[in-house]
Write an enzyme that holds these catalytic residues in place. Structure first.
Site, short mmCIF file in Angstrom:
data_model
loop_
_atom_site.label_atom_id
_atom_site.label_comp_id
_atom_site.label_asym_id
_atom_site.label_seq_id
_atom_site.Cartn_x
_atom_site.Cartn_y
_atom_site.Cartn_z
N THR A 87 0.84 -1.20 0.00
CA THR A 87 0.00 0.00 0.00
C THR A 87 0.87 1.25 0.00
OG1 THR A 87 -1.67 -1.27 1.19
CG2 THR A 87 -1.97 1.12 1.14
N HIS A 112 2.89 -4.33 -14.74
CA HIS A 112 2.62 -2.90 -14.90
C HIS A 112 3.52 -2.37 -16.00
CE1 HIS A 112 2.32 1.38 -14.14
NE2 HIS A 112 1.33 1.15 -13.30
N GLU A 134 0.50 5.26 -13.46
CA GLU A 134 -0.28 5.27 -14.68
C GLU A 134 -0.90 6.65 -14.91
OE1 GLU A 134 -3.16 2.19 -14.38
OE2 GLU A 134 -3.05 1.94 -16.54
N ARG A 157 -3.51 -2.01 -18.63
CA ARG A 157 -2.11 -2.31 -18.35
C ARG A 157 -1.56 -3.50 -19.12
NH1 ARG A 157 -2.30 -1.35 -11.81
NH2 ARG A 157 -2.31 0.90 -12.00
N ARG A 162 0.34 9.01 -17.63
CA ARG A 162 -0.19 8.92 -19.00
C ARG A 162 -1.57 9.54 -19.05
NH1 ARG A 162 -0.33 3.20 -19.59
NH2 ARG A 162 0.56 3.07 -17.50
N HIS A 188 3.45 -6.75 -11.06
CA HIS A 188 2.86 -5.71 -10.25
C HIS A 188 1.81 -6.22 -9.28
CE1 HIS A 188 1.75 -1.80 -9.03
NE2 HIS A 188 0.58 -1.79 -9.64
N HIS A 189 0.78 -6.86 -9.81
CA HIS A 189 -0.34 -7.22 -8.94
C HIS A 189 -0.72 -8.68 -9.20
CE1 HIS A 189 -3.81 -5.87 -6.48
NE2 HIS A 189 -4.40 -6.90 -7.06
N ARG A 239 -6.22 -6.07 -13.47
CA ARG A 239 -6.74 -5.05 -12.56
C ARG A 239 -6.62 -3.65 -13.18
NH1 ARG A 239 -4.69 -1.54 -9.24
NH2 ARG A 239 -2.60 -2.43 -9.07
#
Ligand code: ADP
Length: 583
Positions: A180, A379, A392, A416, A395, A518-519, A558
Site C-alpha cells: 500500500t 505494470h 499510470e 495495463r 499517462r 505488479h499485482h 486489474r
C-alpha cells in the site's frame, strides 16, 4: 628537621587529594559527549535528510529527523525504528530497517554526522554492544487478530476497534504499509461529489462495465458490485480521517475520469497509510511489528487463532475468535510466480519484499479454495533497473510513450496488460515516457521522479533526442504530429481518446520504462462478506480475508485505481463481518 618533614608530607598529602579530586572532576566532566544538540545531514532517496541529536555528557537523549522527501509512510516508519534503535542501544551499530533500507541508512548516516560533532569516540559508538536479552513474546487472547498491516489489514482493524472489540495486528516487516505504501495513483469511485463538482458525468454501471471489460469478464460479479457500490463511501471514510482525496483524473481502462487522488497529485498510498495508522494509534490498537504469522490454528473446523514468531524468532500463540488474513499478494515471491505462471520467470517486481503470498499458503492448509491464481498483472511503466513504478496517472495526465526509435506505438491509455504487451514488442522490451515542464509543475509524482534522478531532461526535443541517442528528426516529427492530433482532439494514429496535454512546450523529460510484475489478481476465494470459502464451497468458520490476498474482484486484469478501493472496502467489510460473527 623532623618537623619540617612532617609539614611537607602533610602538604604533599593535601596536594595529592586536591589533584585526585580535580582529576575525578575532569573525568566526570569529560564523559562520552560534550553536552549539547548537534546537527548532521546525509542524502536519502529523495533528497537531504537532517538529524538533530541531543546528548548529555554520557547519554544520547533525543533524536529528531527531518526527511521531507522520503516516501512519506516508508520514511515515517523507518524514522521511528531508527530513532528507537539508536536510543535504546545508545549506539550507531544498528541494522537498517528492512523494507526501507536506503532511507534508514541515510538516517543513520545523518545521526552519525551529528554525533561526530559531539566529541564522541565514534569507534566505540559504531561497535555493536551486547544485545540485552529480550523476553519472548507471551501468548495473547484477543477477539480478532489481523495478519498484515497494509491498507486492508489496517482498515479491518479500525472497524473492529470501532465496534469496541479487542484487536491486534501482526506485521512481519519492521514498518507498516506493505505494498500500500507503493500505491501511486489513486482510488476509483463513480458518482462521487468530487466528480460532480468537476462536472464529470459518470455512473456506477459504467464503472462496473469498465472493470468487467478490463478484467476480461473473469471478475466475480458480486464482488465487483460490492466494490462499485461501496467506493464513494470508502473515499468519504478516508477523507473523514483527513486523507484529502479530492482530485479526479483519468486512468487507463476508464471511460470517464474517476480515479481520485490527493489534491496535489502526490501518490495515494503513503497518504492512506498515514491516516489509517494515525487512526489506529488514536484507537490504541497494538501493531506488533517484525512479528510473523506462521500457521492458522484450527479445531474441529473452526479457526481459533494464529501461531506466530516474534522478532527474536520465538514462537507464540494468539488465541482469537476471528482471524483476518490481509497479507497481500505474492508478487515478490518469484518461485510462487513461476509456479503459477512459468512464462513470467525472471521478471523484475514492483512489490515490497514482504509480498510473498504467506497468507495464501496458510489458508490452503485449512482448506481454502483459490481463484484466478494464475492471473498476474505486469505494470507497463517500471524502472528497468529497480522495478520502481511510475504511476499510470502520468499517462492519464498527458504523457506519451515512444520507443527507442523515437516513435509512438500505442494508445497509451489502453489497459495495463495491453500497454505492457506493446512495450514488450519494442526494442529491448523498453520505451520512454515523455512529459514536459507543464506536467512537472502540475504533478507532484512526476516532480518526485525527476528529483530522484529517473528522468533525462532536454530543453528542446532535439536536445532530449541527443541525450537519449534517438534520431532527432524522428522524435521531433513524432512530437509535432502528436501536438497537432492533441489540438484537433482526435488521435488518428492510435485512437487515444483523452489527449490531456499538447506537449507543445519544453523543457521535456523522458523516463525509461519496462513492464514489471505488479499485482497478483488471484488468491483466496471470498464472498461479499469477506468469508474465506473452502474447496467444499462453504465459509471457513472464523477466517476472513481482504485485499490482494484475495482473488475474484479484479478478474484477469486489474484496472489502475481499483486496488486501493479493494483494500479499503473489503478491509472494512472483513472487520465488520468478523465483529458481527464474534461468538
Ligand atoms: P493489501 O494491499 O492487501 O493491504 P499490502 O501488501 O499493502 O496488502 O499489506 C500486506 C501486509 O502483510 C504487508 O505489510 C506484509 O508485510 C504483511 N505480511 C505478509 N505476510 C505476513 C505474515 N506471514 N505475517 C505477518 N505479516 C505479513
Amino acid at each position: 628537621m623532623k618537623k619540617l618533614f612532617k609539614k611537607s608530607s602533610i602538604l604533599l598529602l593535601i596536594l595529592m587529594l586536591v589533584f585526585t579530586f580535580v582529576g575525578c572532576q575532569n573525568k566526570e566532566v569529560k564523559g562520552k559527549f560534550n553536552p549539547g544538540t548537534y546537527e548532521g545531514t546525509a542524502e536519502g532517496l529523495g533528497g537531504t535528510i537532517t538529524a538533530k541529536v541531543t546528548v548529555t555528557k554520557d547519554e544520547i537523549t533525543k533524536i529528531e529527523i527531518d526527511a521531507p522527501k522520503e516516501t512519506e509512510s516508508i520514511g515515517a516508519g523507518a524514522k521511528e525504528q531508527v530513532i528507537d534503535r539508536v536510543l535504546s542501544s545508545q549506539s550507531l551499530a544498528i541494522d537498517a530497517v528492512s523494507g526501507a533500507t536506503v532511507s534508514s541508512n541515510a538516517m543513520i548516516a545523518a545521526i552519525t554526522a551529528a554525533l561526530e560533532k559531539s566529541g564522541a569516540d565514534m569507534n566505540v559508538l559504531k561497535t555493536p554492544a551486547d544485545k540485552p536479552k529480550e523476553e519472548a513474546q507471551k501468548d495473547l487472547d484477543v477477539d480478532v487478530v489481523v495478519v498484515g498491516a497494509g491498507g486492508a489489514g489496517m482498515s479491518a482493524a479500525i472497524e473492529v476497534a470501532n465496534a469496541g472489540k479487542s484487536v491486534v495486528i501482526i506485521e512481519k516487516m519492521p514498518i507498516v504499509g506493505g505494498n500500500t505504501n507503493r500505491a501511486t495513483g489513486g482510488i476509483n469511485a463513480a458518482e462521487t461529489p468530487y466528480q460532480e463538482a468537476a462536472g464529470i458525468k459518470d455512473t456506477k454501471q459504467t464503472f462496473y462495465d469498465d472493470t468487467m471489460k478490463g478484467g476480461k469478464d473473469l471478475n466475480d460479479p458480486e464482488l465487483l458490485r460490492t466494490l462499485v457500490d461501496n467506493a464513494p463511501g470508502a473515499i468519504e471514510w478516508l477523507n473523514n480521517m483527513g486523507a484529502g482525496i479530492e482530485r479526479v483524473t483519468l486512468s487507463g481502462g476508464a471511460t470517464n475520469p474517476r480515479i481520485h487522488s490527493p489534491k496535489d497529485a502526490s501518490p495515494v498510498g503513503p497518504v492512506i497509510v498515514k491516516v489509517l495508522s494515525n487512526k489506529l494509534k488514536e484507537q490504541n490498537v497494538n501493531i506488533m511489528l517484525e512479528t510473523k504469522a506462521e500457521k492458522i490454528i484450527e479445531k474441529d473446523g473452526i479457526v481459533t487463532g494464529i501461531q506466530a514468531t516474534d522478532k527474536n524468532g520465538n514462537s507464540f500463540t494468539i488465541n482469537a475468535k476471528a482471524v483476518i488474513l490481509a497479507t497481500g499478494g505474492f508478487g515478490a515471491n518469484s518461485e510462487m510466480v513461476e509456479q503459477y505462471r512459468p512464462d513470467l520467470k525472471g521478471f523484475s517486481t514492483t512489490n515490497h519484499q514482504g509480498a510473498t503470498g504467506d497468507g495464501i499458503v496458510m489458508a490452503q492448509t485449512v482448506g481454502a479454495d483459490l481463484t484466478d491464481i494464475g492471473e498476474i498483472q505486469i505494470h507497463p511503466t517500471t524502472d528497468p533497473g529497480t522495478g520502481y513504478l511510475f504511476t499510470e496517472g502520468l499517462r492519464g495526465d498527458g504523457a506519451i510513450l515512444v520507443n527507442f526509435e523515437g516513435k509512438r506505438f500505442t494508445d497509451e491509455l489502453l489497459t495495463r496488460d495491453k500497454v505492457s504487451a506493446k512495450i514488450l514488442e519494442q526494442t529491448n522490451g523498453q520505451a520512454y515516457l515523455i512529459a514536459n515542464e507543464e506536467m512537472r509543475i502540475e504533478n507532484a509524482s512526476l516532480a518526485g521522479y525527476i528529483e530522484k534522478g529517473y528522468a533525462t531532461k532536454g530543453e528542446t526535443i532535439a536536445e532530449l533526442a541527443r541525450s537519449l541517442t534517438i534520431d532527432e528528426a524522428t522524435l521531433e516529427n513524432t512530437m509535432k504530429v502528436y501536438t497537432e492530433l492533441a489540438k484537433a482532439g482526435v488521435d488518428k494514429e492510435f485512437g487515444r481518446k483523452h489527449m490531456t496535454k499538447t506537449l507543445e512546450a519544453g523543457p521535456y523529460y523522458a523516463i525509461k520504462v519496462t513492464p514489471g510484475i505488479h499485482h497478483t489478481m488471484g488468491g483466496v476465494k471470498i464472498d461479499t462478506k469477506a468469508h474465506i470459502i473452502s474447496t467444499e464451497g462453504t465459509p471457513i468458520k472464523g477466517l476472513y480475508a481482504a485485499g490482494e490476498i484475495t482473488g475474484g474482484v479484479h478478474g484477469g486484469n486489474r484496472i489502475g485505481g481499483n486496488a486501493v478501493a479493494d483494500i479499503v472496502i473489503f478491509g472494512r467489510i472483513s472487520g465488520q463481518t468478523a465483529v458481527e460473527e464474534l461468538k
